[in-house]
Design a protein around this motif. Sequence first.
Motif, PDB file in Angstrom:
ATOM      1  N   CYS A 315       0.812  -1.213   0.000  1.00 49.29           N
ATOM      2  CA  CYS A 315       0.000   0.000   0.000  1.00 49.29           C
ATOM      3  C   CYS A 315       0.847   1.267   0.000  1.00 49.29           C
ATOM      4  O   CYS A 315       0.349   2.349   0.278  1.00 49.29           O
ATOM      5  CB  CYS A 315      -0.942   0.015   1.208  1.00 49.29           C
ATOM      6  N   GLY A 316       2.136   1.140  -0.300  1.00 51.35           N
ATOM      7  CA  GLY A 316       2.974   2.317  -0.376  1.00 51.35           C
ATOM      8  C   GLY A 316       3.297   2.908   0.980  1.00 51.35           C
ATOM      9  O   GLY A 316       2.977   2.348   2.030  1.00 51.35           O
ATOM     10  N   THR A 317       3.944   4.072   0.973  1.00 45.25           N
ATOM     11  CA  THR A 317       4.335   4.775   2.197  1.00 45.25           C
ATOM     12  C   THR A 317       4.000   6.254   2.021  1.00 45.25           C
ATOM     13  O   THR A 317       3.653   6.687   0.910  1.00 45.25           O
ATOM     14  CB  THR A 317       5.848   4.624   2.446  1.00 45.25           C
ATOM     15  N   PRO A 318       4.114   7.071   3.058  1.00 51.21           N
ATOM     16  CA  PRO A 318       3.870   8.513   2.899  1.00 51.21           C
ATOM     17  C   PRO A 318       4.808   9.182   1.902  1.00 51.21           C
ATOM     18  O   PRO A 318       4.495  10.259   1.382  1.00 51.21           O
ATOM     19  CB  PRO A 318       4.085   9.057   4.321  1.00 51.21           C
ATOM     20  N   SER A 319       5.945   8.567   1.600  1.00 53.12           N
ATOM     21  CA  SER A 319       6.911   9.174   0.672  1.00 53.12           C
ATOM     22  C   SER A 319       6.906   8.543  -0.714  1.00 53.12           C
ATOM     23  O   SER A 319       7.286   9.190  -1.694  1.00 53.12           O
ATOM     24  CB  SER A 319       8.328   9.076   1.258  1.00 53.12           C
ATOM     25  N   TYR A 320       6.483   7.280  -0.806  1.00 50.41           N
ATOM     26  CA  TYR A 320       6.459   6.576  -2.087  1.00 50.41           C
ATOM     27  C   TYR A 320       5.090   5.926  -2.277  1.00 50.41           C
ATOM     28  O   TYR A 320       4.672   5.105  -1.462  1.00 50.41           O
ATOM     29  CB  TYR A 320       7.572   5.532  -2.150  1.00 50.41           C
ATOM     30  N   PHE A 321       4.419   6.325  -3.386  1.00 48.92           N
ATOM     31  CA  PHE A 321       3.027   5.920  -3.621  1.00 48.92           C
ATOM     32  C   PHE A 321       2.947   4.741  -4.603  1.00 48.92           C
ATOM     33  O   PHE A 321       3.644   4.720  -5.618  1.00 48.92           O
ATOM     34  CB  PHE A 321       2.214   7.073  -4.212  1.00 48.92           C
ATOM     35  N   ILE A 322       2.063   3.799  -4.254  1.00 52.23           N
ATOM     36  CA  ILE A 322       1.683   2.752  -5.206  1.00 52.23           C
ATOM     37  C   ILE A 322       0.502   3.298  -6.007  1.00 52.23           C
ATOM     38  O   ILE A 322      -0.499   3.730  -5.426  1.00 52.23           O
ATOM     39  CB  ILE A 322       1.266   1.457  -4.478  1.00 52.23           C
ATOM     40  N   VAL A 323       0.599   3.285  -7.341  1.00 53.73           N
ATOM     41  CA  VAL A 323      -0.425   3.925  -8.180  1.00 53.73           C
ATOM     42  C   VAL A 323      -1.115   2.894  -9.075  1.00 53.73           C
ATOM     43  O   VAL A 323      -0.455   2.068  -9.717  1.00 53.73           O
ATOM     44  CB  VAL A 323       0.191   5.043  -9.043  1.00 53.73           C
ATOM     45  N   TYR A 324      -2.432   2.967  -9.088  1.00 58.21           N
ATOM     46  CA  TYR A 324      -3.261   2.161  -9.984  1.00 58.21           C
ATOM     47  C   TYR A 324      -4.077   3.098 -10.862  1.00 58.21           C
ATOM     48  O   TYR A 324      -4.468   4.186 -10.439  1.00 58.21           O
ATOM     49  CB  TYR A 324      -4.222   1.260  -9.197  1.00 58.21           C
ATOM     50  N   GLN A 325      -4.343   2.652 -12.084  1.00 52.84           N
ATOM     51  CA  GLN A 325      -5.242   3.388 -12.967  1.00 52.84           C
ATOM     52  C   GLN A 325      -6.617   2.745 -12.894  1.00 52.84           C
ATOM     53  O   GLN A 325      -6.761   1.562 -13.159  1.00 52.84           O
ATOM     54  CB  GLN A 325      -4.739   3.362 -14.413  1.00 52.84           C
ATOM     55  N   THR A 326      -7.606   3.517 -12.511  1.00 49.46           N
ATOM     56  CA  THR A 326      -8.963   2.997 -12.353  1.00 49.46           C
ATOM     57  C   THR A 326      -9.638   2.871 -13.716  1.00 49.46           C
ATOM     58  O   THR A 326      -9.062   3.191 -14.751  1.00 49.46           O
ATOM     59  CB  THR A 326      -9.791   3.916 -11.447  1.00 49.46           C
ATOM     60  N   GLN A 327     -10.881   2.455 -13.687  1.00 50.72           N
ATOM     61  CA  GLN A 327     -11.641   2.328 -14.932  1.00 50.72           C
ATOM     62  C   GLN A 327     -12.230   3.637 -15.409  1.00 50.72           C
ATOM     63  O   GLN A 327     -12.834   3.697 -16.470  1.00 50.72           O
ATOM     64  CB  GLN A 327     -12.784   1.337 -14.728  1.00 50.72           C
ATOM     65  N   VAL A 328     -12.073   4.686 -14.630  1.00 43.80           N
ATOM     66  CA  VAL A 328     -12.641   5.981 -15.007  1.00 43.80           C
ATOM     67  C   VAL A 328     -11.862   6.543 -16.194  1.00 43.80           C
ATOM     68  O   VAL A 328     -10.638   6.613 -16.175  1.00 43.80           O
ATOM     69  CB  VAL A 328     -12.601   6.965 -13.821  1.00 43.80           C
TER      70      VAL A 328
END
Length: 568
Positions: A315-328
């Motif tokens: 789920c990432g950290t406050p400094s490094y983000f895990i990013v997903y692209q949604t269906q929007v």
Amino acid sequence: MAKLWFKFQRYFRRKPVRFFTFLVLYLTAGSLVFLHAGFVGQPAVSQNQASPAAAGAPAEGAELPFLEDWHLGRGFRDAGETLSLARRFGHGPWFKGKDGIERTKLGDYGGGAWSRALKGRAVREKEEERAKYIGCYLDDTQSRALRGVSFFDYKKMTVFRCQDNCAERGYLYAGLEFGAECYCGHKIQAANVSEAECDMECKGERGSLCGGANRLSVYRLQLAQESARRYGSAVFRGCFRRPSNLSLALPVTAAMPNMSVDKCVDLCTEKEYPLAALAGTACHCGFPTTRFPLHEREDEQLCAQKCSAEEFESCGTPSYFIVYQTQVQDNRCMDRRFLPAKSKQLIALASFPGAGNTWARHLIELATGFYTGSYYFDGSLYNKGFKGERDHWRSGRTICIKTHESGQKEIEAFDAAILLIRNPYKALMAEFNRKYGGHIGFAAHAHWKGKEWPEFVRNYAPWWATHTLDWLKFGKKVLVVHFEDLKQDLFVQLGRMVRLLGVAVREDRLLCVESQKDGNFKRSGLRKLEYDPYTADMQKTIQAYIKLVDAALKGRNLTGVPDDYYPR
């Protein structure tokens, strides 16, 4: 008796006009008898069957065989769609239930009245099993009422097809517009208008309405797949460093002590954002922008903190983000139109067939907001949304013109060109698939094994080389783009193409194109064959053509062909 028949024949042989008159009268009489039998044969309507209550719903326990659209000469639609439509619309006046009793709806009406009945709201509201019609809504090209995925088919659009596509992607609403356009979304962001304004018939379904001009016929999907809205259908983009100005880069933030990937993805999907960024116990939503372009991926180990509510997900950290692209769907780049003033120059989008020209057109239209044209007319592409396909290539209303031509006269007709080059092995297979399977389909196994494939390679492989050589020789101003580079580094390569077209495009719009790059026009990938279709002789010939093209490119101080062209 024989003598009488002989006299009868001689009578008409002497007077042909009498014979034809008799024949016409005979056929007319037969038609009248047939029509009379059709009306007399209608089952009687009992008092309770003719009541509105009975008309509104099928009899309990009755089977519903359904003929969606029975017109003389047209035949029946495919069985799968027929059964689906049966569930949606009930049955007509000529069907039988399990008990063998013929049943009817509103009594004495034929096919025309049945089509009119389909248009009525009363019938549409009975579609509870699949979707519920909820009304006609205003739509705006600059601010869509439904802001998810959209697709068009100006020949075969149906209500069920739109609903099915939106449901498969997990959307709650499906809307149809202009008889051929389908929009999906999780919420409706527009005002309700009069039912009379949704008055356009579906292009592929007689008797059903598919919105109007800037008007949406909207359905709430009852069977939207919950699992499809979970992160399993979201696209993993990677691990990225926290943007410097978080509130501007990702405007929506929510604290989630029991964080999970699907919770964050669902939140951003509900808020109508295409990006979901997980930062430990915080979820951020937004768009790809210059503040957060998703171009510099970090090592995933930096984002490896486990989710509090999911044992096996990061789920990432406050400094490094895990990013997903949604269906929007990112609608910042979806508007398209013809050029406001006639262009003074003609720019070709030139390629050998199978080199990705249709996909490149899709990208250019999204990046510039203007339609592309074509040296040819392909009705299937027009029906899929390439509206510039119908314009004459010299009209000046389109941003560039697709062409596969390679003759000197044809090339010199253009003032400039984007020359798209692709690995010949893959280009030949892609064009063979298109030739025998359509723009996004595949050739059958029999075609690969039969005489068609060797003959195709023999004729088309030389053209792959001469096409590039001719454009390099006769083209006035040629920008070479390798298909493989466009796939690998779309942002940079598309920027080069747009600059040649003379259009100023914001970086945010190009970032939007990146997130919508596949569209509905790109083949999902070459279907894996159980064997290599290229024989040793074919490979030897193609290798010689590759070296020829590579030398020509380097002779113009251009980048040669990519390394993966050879060896095989």
